[in-house]
Design an enzyme around this catalytic site. Structure first.
Site, short mmCIF file in Angstrom:
data_model
loop_
_atom_site.label_atom_id
_atom_site.label_comp_id
_atom_site.label_asym_id
_atom_site.label_seq_id
_atom_site.Cartn_x
_atom_site.Cartn_y
_atom_site.Cartn_z
N LYS A 115 0.83 -1.21 0.00
CA LYS A 115 0.00 0.00 0.00
C LYS A 115 0.86 1.25 0.00
O LYS A 115 0.52 2.23 -0.66
CB LYS A 115 -0.96 0.01 1.19
CG LYS A 115 -2.09 -0.97 1.02
CD LYS A 115 -3.29 -0.65 1.87
CE LYS A 115 -4.39 -1.66 1.63
NZ LYS A 115 -5.38 -1.72 2.69
N LYS A 198 -4.83 -11.99 -6.30
CA LYS A 198 -6.02 -12.24 -5.47
C LYS A 198 -7.14 -11.27 -5.82
O LYS A 198 -6.87 -10.13 -6.22
CB LYS A 198 -5.66 -12.19 -3.98
CG LYS A 198 -5.63 -10.83 -3.38
CD LYS A 198 -5.61 -10.85 -1.85
CE LYS A 198 -5.50 -9.40 -1.39
NZ LYS A 198 -5.58 -9.15 -0.01
N LYS A 201 -10.57 -5.75 -3.06
CA LYS A 201 -11.34 -4.51 -3.16
C LYS A 201 -10.47 -3.38 -3.69
O LYS A 201 -10.94 -2.53 -4.41
CB LYS A 201 -11.80 -4.04 -1.76
CG LYS A 201 -12.65 -5.00 -1.01
CD LYS A 201 -13.01 -4.45 0.37
CE LYS A 201 -12.37 -5.26 1.46
NZ LYS A 201 -13.19 -5.57 2.60
P1 TYM Z 1 -10.11 -7.65 4.64
O1 TYM Z 1 -11.18 -6.71 5.07
O2 TYM Z 1 -9.24 -7.24 3.51
O3 TYM Z 1 -10.73 -9.04 4.23
C1 TYM Z 1 -11.63 -9.74 5.09
C2 TYM Z 1 -11.35 -11.23 5.01
O4 TYM Z 1 -11.47 -11.70 3.67
C3 TYM Z 1 -10.31 -12.45 3.33
N1 TYM Z 1 -10.04 -12.29 1.88
C4 TYM Z 1 -9.88 -13.31 1.02
N2 TYM Z 1 -9.91 -14.65 1.19
C5 TYM Z 1 -9.72 -15.42 0.09
N3 TYM Z 1 -9.52 -14.90 -1.15
C6 TYM Z 1 -9.48 -13.57 -1.36
N4 TYM Z 1 -9.30 -13.07 -2.58
C7 TYM Z 1 -9.66 -12.71 -0.24
N5 TYM Z 1 -9.68 -11.36 -0.09
C8 TYM Z 1 -9.91 -11.12 1.21
C9 TYM Z 1 -9.19 -11.85 4.17
O5 TYM Z 1 -8.11 -12.76 4.31
C10 TYM Z 1 -9.91 -11.59 5.47
O6 TYM Z 1 -9.95 -12.75 6.25
N6 TYM Z 1 -6.53 -7.00 8.08
C11 TYM Z 1 -7.81 -7.67 7.81
C12 TYM Z 1 -8.94 -7.24 8.72
C13 TYM Z 1 -8.70 -7.43 10.18
C14 TYM Z 1 -8.69 -8.69 10.87
C15 TYM Z 1 -8.51 -8.37 12.24
C16 TYM Z 1 -8.79 -10.01 10.47
C17 TYM Z 1 -8.54 -6.46 11.10
N7 TYM Z 1 -8.44 -7.01 12.36
C18 TYM Z 1 -8.45 -9.35 13.22
C19 TYM Z 1 -8.72 -11.01 11.45
C20 TYM Z 1 -8.54 -10.68 12.81
C21 TYM Z 1 -8.21 -7.33 6.39
O7 TYM Z 1 -7.72 -6.39 5.79
O8 TYM Z 1 -9.21 -8.09 5.90
#
Ligand code: TYM
Length: 335
Positions: A115, A198, A201
């Site tokens: 990022k 992947k 968003k």
């Molecule tokens: P975020 O908001 O980007 O995504 C939410 C969840 O979706 C999963 N994910 C995917 N899994 C498979 N294939 C994909 N293409 C794909 N894109 C997204 C992510 O792995 C995630 O599980 N940093 C985290 C948010 C967070 C979090 C936490 C997660 C903040 N605090 C505590 C777990 C525990 C994030 O950016 O997820």
């Protein structure tokens, strides 16, 4: 006391809708885990302000995210659903953990590197650098045993474990070391137009991403136009056929039929029929979620009430952890 293993996970409200990667990689597991585990799930709005954003959009997207979680099957009677900023202990514990994190350690995180490269090193906020430490606080506050996520979160979970271990070593056994809970078959759903990247968003093109709240006709169009390859065989082969492999994994996850069984079923058939079936499976999975999300969003007061209730439950657990952490670290009691 609840003796079930504890689960915590979070999702960012950074788009108007979740996408198929979020759903298969995370949210679907969250729904499945809510009975066997003592589960806490949060919409991580504080994480969403680490990059450019609009306050009005943040408010709208936070509600939409919460509504989608409930619509996907999270039941506030069986798990705790809340908004991260409603529980001030998340930022409080972040400070303590920041003081245990090395600068080098924080700047090595790939999400930060990606990022900050995209926005330019000097435009990247300090919040973007400390983002994974806030995530560690999210997890450690609840003594989570498992964290259901996609594979892109693995490095952040390793940092979380390192920080917990460091804390325990320095101040005595206090924090629980969490384990990632990653479903191999759906750990990385890829972009339909760029099937080696992947689905994301922030970086997928509109044609590469399937949104949970998207119109069925648009979902169908995108799947029919998904990049496959010049061959005709429907076979999983990540190296040579990443697009077909992704579609096979999606159909397998949604239909419950194994990839080898799907390969057999589509033997000798062209991509057209196969893609049509993938499209129908996605539409069928998303249509009820979309409908329920709309209903939930129509009654904002009730949605907000559910989130306040969730925050009360989350705060009770988080406050207890922070009290112990502060005591161990040498802060004076507040009386
Ligand atoms: P975020 O908001 O980007 O995504 C939410 C969840 O979706 C999963 N994910 C995917 N899994 C498979 N294939 C994909 N293409 C794909 N894109 C997204 C992510 O792995 C995630 O599980 N940093 C985290 C948010 C967070 C979090 C936490 C997660 C903040 N605090 C505590 C777990 C525990 C994030 O950016 O997820």
């Amino acid at each position: 006391m609840d003796r079930r293993p504890r689960v915590l996970s979070g999702i960012q409200p950074t788009a108007a809708s979740f996408h198929l990667g979020n759903y298969l990689g995370a949210v679907r597991q969250w729904v499945e885990m809510q009975d066997a585990y003592d589960a806490f799930y949060c919409v991580v709005d504080l994480h969403a302000i680490t990059v450019e954003y609009s306050p009005a959009e943040l408010r709208r997207r936070t509600r939409r995210a919460a509504a989608q979680l409930l619509a996907a099957g999270l039941d506030p009677e069986r798990c705790t659903v809340f908004v991260q900023s409603h529980v001030p202990q998340h930022t409080e514990l972040t400070w303590m953990l920041q003081c245990l994190t090395g600068m080098g350690e924080a700047s090595r995180m790939t999400q930060f590197k990606d990022k900050s490269q995209r926005y330019g090193e000097s435009a990247a906020s300090v919040g973007l650098l400390t983002y994974p430490i806030l995530q560690a606080a999210d997890i450690l506050l609840y003594h989570a045993d498992y964290v259901p996520v996609g594979v892109d979160q693995k490095q952040h979970l390793e940092l979380t474990r390192d920080l917990a271990q460091r804390f325990n070593h320095r101040f005595g056994e206090t924090l629980t070391l969490p384990n990632p809970y990653i479903m191999q078959a759906v750990q990385k759903i890829t972009d339909l137009q760029e099937p080696t990247a992947k689905m994301s968003k922030s970086s997928s093109s509109p044609g590469g991403i399937l949104d949970v709240l998207e119109e069925p006709s648009s979902l169908r169009k995108k799947i029919m136009r998904a990049v496959t390859d010049t061959g005709t065989e429907i076979k999983a082969d990540e190296e040579n056929k990443p697009g077909v492999t992704n579609l096979l994994q999606i159909l397998s996850a949604l239909s419950g039929t194994s990839v080898p069984d799907l390969e057999k079923r589509y033997e000798g058939q062209g991509y057209g029929t196969f893609k049509k079936d993938v499209a129908e499976a996605v539409v069928e999975a998303f249509a009820p979620i979309r409908e329920r999300t709309e209903k939930l969003l129509a009654d904002e007061a009730e949605l907000d009430r559910l989130l306040v209730e969730g925050a009360v439950r989350a705060r009770a657990v988080a406050a207890e952890t922070v009290a112990v952490v502060k005591d161990r670290m040498g802060f004076l009691p507040q009386g």
